[in-house]
Design a protein around this motif. Structure first.
Motif, PDB file in Angstrom:
ATOM      1  N   ILE A  18      25.531  15.622  -0.003  1.00 34.20           N
ATOM      2  CA  ILE A  18      24.231  14.971   0.216  1.00 34.20           C
ATOM      3  C   ILE A  18      24.339  13.926   1.327  1.00 34.20           C
ATOM      4  CG2 ILE A  18      22.509  13.435  -0.807  1.00 34.20           C
ATOM      5  CD1 ILE A  18      23.093  14.835  -3.493  1.00 34.20           C
ATOM      6  N   LEU A  19      25.388  13.112   1.270  1.00 34.68           N
ATOM      7  CA  LEU A  19      25.593  12.087   2.297  1.00 34.68           C
ATOM      8  C   LEU A  19      25.734  12.715   3.681  1.00 34.68           C
ATOM      9  CD1 LEU A  19      28.081   9.567   0.625  1.00 34.68           C
ATOM     10  CD2 LEU A  19      25.732   9.105   1.336  1.00 34.68           C
ATOM     11  N   THR A  20      26.506  13.789   3.749  1.00 37.20           N
ATOM     12  CA  THR A  20      26.727  14.454   5.034  1.00 37.20           C
ATOM     13  C   THR A  20      25.428  15.058   5.566  1.00 37.20           C
ATOM     14  OG1 THR A  20      29.009  14.993   4.412  1.00 37.20           O
ATOM     15  CG2 THR A  20      28.042  16.230   6.232  1.00 37.20           C
ATOM     16  N   SER A  21      24.645  15.654   4.690  1.00 36.39           N
ATOM     17  CA  SER A  21      23.385  16.273   5.109  1.00 36.39           C
ATOM     18  C   SER A  21      22.405  15.230   5.630  1.00 36.39           C
ATOM     19  CB  SER A  21      22.759  17.038   3.939  1.00 36.39           C
ATOM     20  OG  SER A  21      23.607  18.074   3.487  1.00 36.39           O
ATOM     21  N   VAL A  22      22.271  14.137   4.877  1.00 36.35           N
ATOM     22  CA  VAL A  22      21.369  13.064   5.301  1.00 36.35           C
ATOM     23  C   VAL A  22      21.851  12.447   6.608  1.00 36.35           C
ATOM     24  CG1 VAL A  22      20.456  10.784   4.717  1.00 36.35           C
ATOM     25  CG2 VAL A  22      20.605  12.551   2.957  1.00 36.35           C
ATOM     26  N   GLN A  29      18.270  12.645  14.729  1.00 30.80           N
ATOM     27  CA  GLN A  29      17.137  11.811  15.138  1.00 30.80           C
ATOM     28  C   GLN A  29      17.552  10.823  16.227  1.00 30.80           C
ATOM     29  OE1 GLN A  29      13.915  12.412  13.883  1.00 30.80           O
ATOM     30  NE2 GLN A  29      15.132  14.160  13.221  1.00 30.80           N
ATOM     31  N   ILE A  30      18.780  10.345  16.152  1.00 30.42           N
ATOM     32  CA  ILE A  30      19.281   9.407  17.156  1.00 30.42           C
ATOM     33  C   ILE A  30      19.523  10.121  18.482  1.00 30.42           C
ATOM     34  CG2 ILE A  30      21.216   7.888  17.761  1.00 30.42           C
ATOM     35  CD1 ILE A  30      21.607   7.446  14.727  1.00 30.42           C
ATOM     36  N   MET A  31      20.072  11.307  18.427  1.00 30.43           N
ATOM     37  CA  MET A  31      20.444  12.045  19.631  1.00 30.43           C
ATOM     38  C   MET A  31      19.258  12.728  20.304  1.00 30.43           C
ATOM     39  SD  MET A  31      23.829  13.828  17.972  1.00 30.43           S
ATOM     40  CE  MET A  31      24.186  14.904  19.367  1.00 30.43           C
ATOM     41  N   PHE A  32      18.319  13.235  19.478  1.00 33.31           N
ATOM     42  CA  PHE A  32      17.261  14.101  20.007  1.00 33.31           C
ATOM     43  C   PHE A  32      15.869  13.602  19.643  1.00 33.31           C
ATOM     44  CE2 PHE A  32      20.837  16.923  18.530  1.00 33.31           C
ATOM     45  CZ  PHE A  32      21.456  17.029  19.767  1.00 33.31           C
ATOM     46  N   PHE A  33      15.649  12.305  19.698  1.00 36.21           N
ATOM     47  CA  PHE A  33      14.338  11.737  19.371  1.00 36.21           C
ATOM     48  C   PHE A  33      13.265  12.304  20.302  1.00 36.21           C
ATOM     49  CE2 PHE A  33      16.670   8.885  22.192  1.00 36.21           C
ATOM     50  CZ  PHE A  33      15.818   8.829  23.285  1.00 36.21           C
ATOM     51  N   LYS A  34      12.032  12.274  19.836  1.00 32.95           N
ATOM     52  CA  LYS A  34      10.923  12.824  20.606  1.00 32.95           C
ATOM     53  C   LYS A  34      10.641  11.976  21.840  1.00 32.95           C
ATOM     54  CE  LYS A  34       6.126  14.363  20.184  1.00 32.95           C
ATOM     55  NZ  LYS A  34       4.936  14.485  19.288  1.00 32.95           N
ATOM     56  N   LEU A  35      10.428  12.639  22.962  1.00 30.95           N
ATOM     57  CA  LEU A  35      10.136  11.962  24.220  1.00 30.95           C
ATOM     58  C   LEU A  35       8.629  11.940  24.459  1.00 30.95           C
ATOM     59  CD1 LEU A  35      12.868  13.664  26.448  1.00 30.95           C
ATOM     60  CD2 LEU A  35      13.042  11.509  25.195  1.00 30.95           C
ATOM     61  N   PRO A 211      26.709   3.553   2.753  1.00 32.84           N
ATOM     62  CA  PRO A 211      27.428   4.834   2.876  1.00 32.84           C
ATOM     63  C   PRO A 211      26.742   5.817   3.828  1.00 32.84           C
ATOM     64  CG  PRO A 211      27.297   4.164   0.578  1.00 32.84           C
ATOM     65  CD  PRO A 211      26.387   3.251   1.340  1.00 32.84           C
ATOM     66  N   VAL A 212      25.410   5.887   3.756  1.00 33.54           N
ATOM     67  CA  VAL A 212      24.669   6.801   4.638  1.00 33.54           C
ATOM     68  C   VAL A 212      24.850   6.383   6.091  1.00 33.54           C
ATOM     69  CG1 VAL A 212      22.370   7.559   5.346  1.00 33.54           C
ATOM     70  CG2 VAL A 212      22.972   7.509   2.923  1.00 33.54           C
ATOM     71  N   LEU A 213      24.754   5.095   6.351  1.00 34.96           N
ATOM     72  CA  LEU A 213      24.925   4.602   7.722  1.00 34.96           C
ATOM     73  C   LEU A 213      26.339   4.882   8.227  1.00 34.96           C
ATOM     74  CD1 LEU A 213      23.021   1.208   7.461  1.00 34.96           C
ATOM     75  CD2 LEU A 213      22.300   3.227   8.733  1.00 34.96           C
ATOM     76  N   PHE A 214      27.324   4.686   7.365  1.00 34.15           N
ATOM     77  CA  PHE A 214      28.715   4.950   7.753  1.00 34.15           C
ATOM     78  C   PHE A 214      28.890   6.416   8.145  1.00 34.15           C
ATOM     79  CE2 PHE A 214      32.918   6.552   6.536  1.00 34.15           C
ATOM     80  CZ  PHE A 214      33.721   5.791   7.377  1.00 34.15           C
ATOM     81  N   PHE A 215      28.386   7.330   7.308  1.00 29.56           N
ATOM     82  CA  PHE A 215      28.511   8.755   7.598  1.00 29.56           C
ATOM     83  C   PHE A 215      27.699   9.133   8.841  1.00 29.56           C
ATOM     84  CE2 PHE A 215      30.578   9.142   3.599  1.00 29.56           C
ATOM     85  CZ  PHE A 215      31.210  10.369   3.576  1.00 29.56           C
ATOM     86  N   THR A 216      26.547   8.483   9.022  1.00 22.14           N
ATOM     87  CA  THR A 216      25.722   8.759  10.206  1.00 22.14           C
ATOM     88  C   THR A 216      26.482   8.411  11.475  1.00 22.14           C
ATOM     89  OG1 THR A 216      23.656   8.340   9.002  1.00 22.14           O
ATOM     90  CG2 THR A 216      23.579   8.193  11.414  1.00 22.14           C
ATOM     91  N   TYR A 217      27.086   7.231  11.490  1.00 27.17           N
ATOM     92  CA  TYR A 217      27.815   6.795  12.680  1.00 27.17           C
ATOM     93  C   TYR A 217      29.054   7.650  12.915  1.00 27.17           C
ATOM     94  CZ  TYR A 217      24.857   2.688  12.001  1.00 27.17           C
ATOM     95  OH  TYR A 217      23.784   1.859  11.837  1.00 27.17           O
TER      96      TYR A 217
END
Length: 314
Positions: A18-22, A29-35, A211-217
């Protein structure tokens, strides 16, 4: 006991999944945000009377595709209405494109300078798969400046103006790569991208736990090959010897102006700051055009000694 171990293993595996998926979704979203679409930006700037399409269309210019070090072309426009070796390099913010810099093209060409604008990595007509908020973008800025000197002469004199992501890119370039510009104008830069990202995610989602932020980074580093902790203008600001003008609205809800306060405090040598009371994120020019111009003009005159036009011809 074995049954408990099996259930415990399944539980841990489920949590990690779940953590990895989120985190994977968040990193996307960070890499490919809407332009923002070009037509929307043109309509916004035209209605706000900050961009004159006819003036830009008729202004002497060269449109160039500059090779990036990362295998794509950087779409750039070199406006040269004046016989001068004074140039301003303009960097737009996140989700925008070089058209957003048109208001500054008007302001600086009105002062008597030539201007370079270009679409940042993955923005506008420039290539690039993901956005990195200054990490790879600073190398593209270096490539644009190299082309500027190659095309118009090594004796040119130039300053750099950036807003939001463009300001952070400019400061990272100056602090890590090169100190060639005569001065820098930083409008609403973040100080540490990690803090900015954490603040944004925690304000929009309850899932933005530690934890989510850690896995996101962590996943972001694996996918884009850089650490968000490397995106810290405040770590290199004291390496920039040239004068810096810091601009940041006190009512900025996206990047708090305290970020610029911290940058200003750590900057050594010549510096100047203006914190307008009006305007949200990168709206200081929109809300305070006369004051913006006079602040920039006095800074350039004082610290660069460039002659500035006193009339407003466009």
């Amino acid at each position: 006991m074995k049954q408990y171990k099996s259930w415990f293993f399944i539980l841990i595996l489920s949590v990690l999944t779940i953590l990895t998926s989120v985190a994977y979704y968040a990193s996307s979203q960070i890499m490919f945000f809407k332009l923002r679409e070009i037509e929307i930006i043109i309509r916004r700037e035209t209605r706000g009377k900050r961009m004159n399409l006819e003036v830009l269309k008729n202004m002497p210019k060269n449109e160039l595709k500059i090779p990036s070090k990362f295998g794509y072309d950087i779409h750039s426009t070199f406006y040269h209405p004046h016989e001068t070796n004074h140039w301003m390099v303009l960097l737009h913010g996140v989700s925008e494109n070089s058209i957003s810099s048109s208001k500054y093209v008007h302001m600086f060409t009105d002062m008597g300078y030539n201007c370079v604008v270009y679409d940042a990595r993955r923005h506008g007509k420039t290539g690039g798969i993901d956005s990195t908020y200054g990490y790879y973008e600073k190398f593209d800025l270096e490539s644009v400046i190299e082309r500027l000197k190659k095309t118009y002469g090594s004796d040119i004199r130039f300053g750099i103006h950036g807003e939001s992501m463009g300001a952070a890119t400019m400061l990272l370039y100056a602090g890590e790569l090169s100190n060639e510009a005569e001065f820098y104008i930083s409008d609403a830069s973040f100080a540490r991208f990690s803090e900015q990202l954490t603040s944004v995610y925690q304000s929009i989602s309850k899932t933005a736990t530690a934890p989510v932020l850690f896995f996101t980074y962590l996943i972001l580093k694996l996918r884009s090959h850089y650490s968000i902790y490397e995106l810290s203008p405040i770590k290199v600001i004291d390496q920039i010897e040239q004068p810096i003008l810091f601009i940041h609205s006190k009512k900025d809800k996206f990047i708090p102006y305290e970020s610029t306060l911290a940058l200003y405090k750590k900057k050594k040598g010549p510096k100047k700051a203006w914190y307008p009371e009006r305007g949200d994120h990168v709206e200081s020019f929109n809300r305070n055009q006369k004051k913006y111009r006079s602040t920039v003009q006095s800074f350039i005159e004082q610290y660069a000694g460039w002659e500035v036009r006193s009339n407003h011809e466009q």
